[in-house]
Design a protein around this motif. Sequence first.
Motif, PDB file in Angstrom:
ATOM      1  N   ALA A  69       0.780  -1.069  -0.084  1.00 53.51           N
ATOM      2  CA  ALA A  69       0.145  -0.046   0.140  1.00 53.51           C
ATOM      3  C   ALA A  69       0.921   1.312  -0.022  1.00 53.51           C
ATOM      4  CB  ALA A  69      -1.010   0.017   1.091  1.00 53.51           C
ATOM      5  N   ALA A  70       1.982   1.198   0.807  1.00 53.12           N
ATOM      6  CA  ALA A  70       3.118   2.336   0.768  1.00 53.12           C
ATOM      7  C   ALA A  70       3.436   2.834  -0.540  1.00 53.12           C
ATOM      8  CB  ALA A  70       3.869   2.138   1.736  1.00 53.12           C
ATOM      9  N   TYR A  71       4.070   1.707  -1.435  1.00 54.01           N
ATOM     10  CA  TYR A  71       4.462   1.967  -2.520  1.00 54.01           C
ATOM     11  C   TYR A  71       3.530   2.465  -3.512  1.00 54.01           C
ATOM     12  CZ  TYR A  71       9.446   0.854  -1.902  1.00 54.01           C
ATOM     13  OH  TYR A  71      10.733   0.985  -1.656  1.00 54.01           O
ATOM     14  N   SER A  72       2.103   1.845  -3.367  1.00 52.69           N
ATOM     15  CA  SER A  72       0.962   2.049  -4.230  1.00 52.69           C
ATOM     16  C   SER A  72       0.745   3.552  -4.099  1.00 52.69           C
ATOM     17  CB  SER A  72      -0.054   1.205  -3.925  1.00 52.69           C
ATOM     18  OG  SER A  72       0.120  -0.070  -4.188  1.00 52.69           O
ATOM     19  N   LEU A  73       0.657   4.288  -2.989  1.00 50.78           N
ATOM     20  CA  LEU A  73       0.258   5.409  -2.639  1.00 50.78           C
ATOM     21  C   LEU A  73       1.381   6.191  -3.214  1.00 50.78           C
ATOM     22  CD1 LEU A  73      -0.627   5.215   1.223  1.00 50.78           C
ATOM     23  CD2 LEU A  73      -2.188   5.802  -0.804  1.00 50.78           C
ATOM     24  N   THR A  74       2.522   5.806  -3.270  1.00 51.77           N
ATOM     25  CA  THR A  74       3.844   6.934  -3.940  1.00 51.77           C
ATOM     26  C   THR A  74       3.730   6.988  -5.395  1.00 51.77           C
ATOM     27  OG1 THR A  74       5.093   6.326  -2.024  1.00 51.77           O
ATOM     28  CG2 THR A  74       6.077   7.255  -3.945  1.00 51.77           C
ATOM     29  N   GLY A  75       3.218   5.758  -5.942  1.00 51.49           N
ATOM     30  CA  GLY A  75       2.895   5.691  -7.419  1.00 51.49           C
ATOM     31  C   GLY A  75       1.767   6.570  -7.978  1.00 51.49           C
ATOM     32  N   ILE A  76       0.410   6.510  -7.043  1.00 49.26           N
ATOM     33  CA  ILE A  76      -0.456   7.526  -7.272  1.00 49.26           C
ATOM     34  C   ILE A  76      -0.101   8.729  -7.359  1.00 49.26           C
ATOM     35  CG2 ILE A  76      -2.744   8.016  -6.227  1.00 49.26           C
ATOM     36  CD1 ILE A  76      -3.017   5.078  -5.573  1.00 49.26           C
ATOM     37  N   ALA A  77       0.694   9.242  -6.155  1.00 52.26           N
ATOM     38  CA  ALA A  77       1.271  10.451  -6.055  1.00 52.26           C
ATOM     39  C   ALA A  77       1.810  11.035  -7.154  1.00 52.26           C
ATOM     40  CB  ALA A  77       1.902  10.793  -4.664  1.00 52.26           C
ATOM     41  N   CYS A  78       2.824  10.274  -7.619  1.00 48.53           N
ATOM     42  CA  CYS A  78       3.697  10.635  -8.823  1.00 48.53           C
ATOM     43  C   CYS A  78       2.901  10.835  -9.925  1.00 48.53           C
ATOM     44  CB  CYS A  78       4.333   9.410  -9.358  1.00 48.53           C
ATOM     45  SG  CYS A  78       5.878   8.973  -8.196  1.00 48.53           S
ATOM     46  N   CYS A  79       1.775  10.228 -10.220  1.00 48.50           N
ATOM     47  CA  CYS A  79       0.757  10.397 -11.468  1.00 48.50           C
ATOM     48  C   CYS A  79      -0.112  11.696 -11.187  1.00 48.50           C
ATOM     49  CB  CYS A  79      -0.273   9.145 -11.699  1.00 48.50           C
ATOM     50  SG  CYS A  79       0.533   7.842 -12.191  1.00 48.50           S
ATOM     51  N   LEU A  80      -0.537  11.901 -10.020  1.00 47.00           N
ATOM     52  CA  LEU A  80      -1.147  13.139  -9.742  1.00 47.00           C
ATOM     53  C   LEU A  80      -0.427  14.555  -9.895  1.00 47.00           C
ATOM     54  CD1 LEU A  80      -3.416  11.884  -6.835  1.00 47.00           C
ATOM     55  CD2 LEU A  80      -4.373  12.750  -9.087  1.00 47.00           C
ATOM     56  N   VAL A  81       1.036  14.600  -9.467  1.00 42.29           N
ATOM     57  CA  VAL A  81       1.514  15.832  -9.234  1.00 42.29           C
ATOM     58  C   VAL A  81       2.437  16.095 -10.359  1.00 42.29           C
ATOM     59  CG1 VAL A  81       1.501  15.853  -6.588  1.00 42.29           C
ATOM     60  CG2 VAL A  81       3.485  14.728  -8.010  1.00 42.29           C
ATOM     61  N   SER A  82       2.843  15.123 -11.442  1.00 41.33           N
ATOM     62  CA  SER A  82       3.394  15.249 -12.596  1.00 41.33           C
ATOM     63  C   SER A  82       2.487  16.183 -13.280  1.00 41.33           C
ATOM     64  CB  SER A  82       3.601  14.195 -13.240  1.00 41.33           C
ATOM     65  OG  SER A  82       4.419  14.177 -14.611  1.00 41.33           O
ATOM     66  N   PRO A  83       3.076  17.273 -14.063  1.00 45.10           N
ATOM     67  CA  PRO A  83       2.272  17.946 -14.916  1.00 45.10           C
ATOM     68  C   PRO A  83       1.801  17.425 -16.171  1.00 45.10           C
ATOM     69  CG  PRO A  83       4.514  19.043 -14.303  1.00 45.10           C
ATOM     70  CD  PRO A  83       4.527  17.626 -13.864  1.00 45.10           C
ATOM     71  N   ILE A  84       2.525  16.303 -16.706  1.00 44.80           N
ATOM     72  CA  ILE A  84       2.078  15.633 -17.804  1.00 44.80           C
ATOM     73  C   ILE A  84       2.025  13.894 -17.209  1.00 44.80           C
ATOM     74  CG2 ILE A  84       2.281  14.732 -20.132  1.00 44.80           C
ATOM     75  CD1 ILE A  84       1.246  17.597 -20.197  1.00 44.80           C
ATOM     76  N   THR A  85       0.895  13.503 -17.339  1.00 39.31           N
ATOM     77  CA  THR A  85       0.341  12.016 -17.013  1.00 39.31           C
ATOM     78  C   THR A  85      -0.307  11.468 -17.918  1.00 39.31           C
ATOM     79  OG1 THR A  85       0.700  12.323 -14.402  1.00 39.31           O
ATOM     80  CG2 THR A  85      -0.486  10.436 -15.166  1.00 39.31           C
ATOM     81  N   TRP A  86       0.278  10.857 -19.224  1.00 39.54           N
ATOM     82  CA  TRP A  86      -0.279  10.288 -20.226  1.00 39.54           C
ATOM     83  C   TRP A  86      -0.901   9.035 -19.656  1.00 39.54           C
ATOM     84  CZ3 TRP A  86      -0.502  14.091 -22.949  1.00 39.54           C
ATOM     85  CH2 TRP A  86       0.382  15.052 -23.236  1.00 39.54           C
ATOM     86  N   VAL A  87      -2.048   8.574 -20.329  1.00 41.03           N
ATOM     87  CA  VAL A  87      -2.739   7.137 -19.847  1.00 41.03           C
ATOM     88  C   VAL A  87      -1.787   6.209 -19.749  1.00 41.03           C
ATOM     89  CG1 VAL A  87      -4.347   5.454 -20.670  1.00 41.03           C
ATOM     90  CG2 VAL A  87      -4.864   7.901 -21.135  1.00 41.03           C
ATOM     91  N   HIS A  88      -0.687   5.879 -20.683  1.00 38.00           N
ATOM     92  CA  HIS A  88       0.243   4.891 -20.311  1.00 38.00           C
ATOM     93  C   HIS A  88       1.161   5.226 -19.059  1.00 38.00           C
ATOM     94  CE1 HIS A  88       3.194   7.454 -22.158  1.00 38.00           C
ATOM     95  NE2 HIS A  88       2.348   7.609 -23.099  1.00 38.00           N
ATOM     96  N   HIS A  89       1.084   6.222 -18.477  1.00 41.64           N
ATOM     97  CA  HIS A  89       1.683   6.671 -17.136  1.00 41.64           C
ATOM     98  C   HIS A  89       1.213   5.860 -16.234  1.00 41.64           C
ATOM     99  CE1 HIS A  89       3.940  10.327 -18.780  1.00 41.64           C
ATOM    100  NE2 HIS A  89       4.357   9.152 -19.491  1.00 41.64           N
TER     101      HIS A  89
END
Length: 421
Positions: A291-311
């Motif tokens: 869950a900890a690593y999953s939360l970090t991966g989710i945060a990466c997608c949210l705060v990145s200026p560009i998160t394409w669908v494949h990200h």
Amino acid sequence: MLTRGTTTARTAVLAVAVLATTLILAFIPGHRGWFDAGVYYGTVRHWAATGQLYDYVRPGTPYGFTYPPFAAVCMLPMRLLGWHPAIAVGVALSAVATALLLYWIVDPIARRRGWCRWYAFGLAACLCGLSNPVRDTFSFGQVNLLLVALVFADRELTSRQFTSRKWQLLAGVGTGLAAAIKLTPALFIVHLLLTRRWRAAATATATALGATGAGFLAGPEVSRQFWTVTLWDTDRVGGFANMSNQSLQGLIARLGPQLPGRALWVAASLAVLALWAYRLHRAEAARDSLAAYSLTGIACCLVSPITWVHHLVWMLPALVVLADAALDRTRRRTLLTLCWLLQLVLSSGMVWLWRPDGRDLGTLFGGSAYVLATLGLLLALPIRRHPEEPRPPARPQQATAPAVRLPQRTAPARERPAPVG
């Protein structure tokens, strides 16, 4: 559920699932023609021929190379291959990365719950292959699954109690390499710091800096160009409002140009990072590393200026966490319904049904469905207590024979002396 039935029945079900998945992937529209792989392939050849990296543009498109120079160094072996062999190698590497990732996150759950492991792995692979982010990663020829596998390899090195000390010294190398290839995974170095894995954080930082230094040695001029000019030129990667951009910045851009986009994005990103740090602390206290690593991966997608669908392949571990929690008896029906709904949304490609210039609720909820799902997982991803620890096996009940009462032995009575006279 997976422990019932015969091997033949499981094999038949899995064969039907594989066949259905294959047919859907073969006939579903939206194949990307390995577009990004074509950008990589042309870029490294152009770099070798001209010494320039970031002035390459794929013919007929406005798109060029956007990664740090170290990523181009890793892709240089593509020069030795023809186009189709390069595609085959890229697909094979992504397939291996996907298999490793599923093994690391699904197999422990199957063992803990006593499931048939190959059956659980096969069904998970089918569901994974149907999701839009995984389809696009393979179809574009992207590197996202390789980056996820690098980071989760570090999780394996830091989480497994049986890992030898020699291997634990390598913890952080995968995260550092992923951050040097693409900047977004650098948040996992902060993850290591917040969870007090000091040695792994130091190793990841040193690896990222060393890899970036290797990029400088391979191309000093292109490195200076990237870090001073190219990195800040957001027009190179496409418009923020593009429907494929499923980040907070993309959501804000689609709401309307009248909004203070940059300021609102910074404020929203800071709020997301604060929520992420809080939930990461809770997951670490519960010893729920998945869950900890999953939360970090989710945060990466949210705060990145560009998160394409494949990200959004970074969401896959979170879906496994949700499914595992749904199989517990508490809240089973609600969580299972949510799991299937998220799987349906992520597999549908529904974000492509709207236009980025639409200013209605359909665009807000449908065109930004993936970013809203990501935000929902950050808010409500279940955190389990010690989920990695196997459940103790149930003790077999031993039949007890009725107790036999043994007669007590008594000392023989002393003979009384006969009376005298």
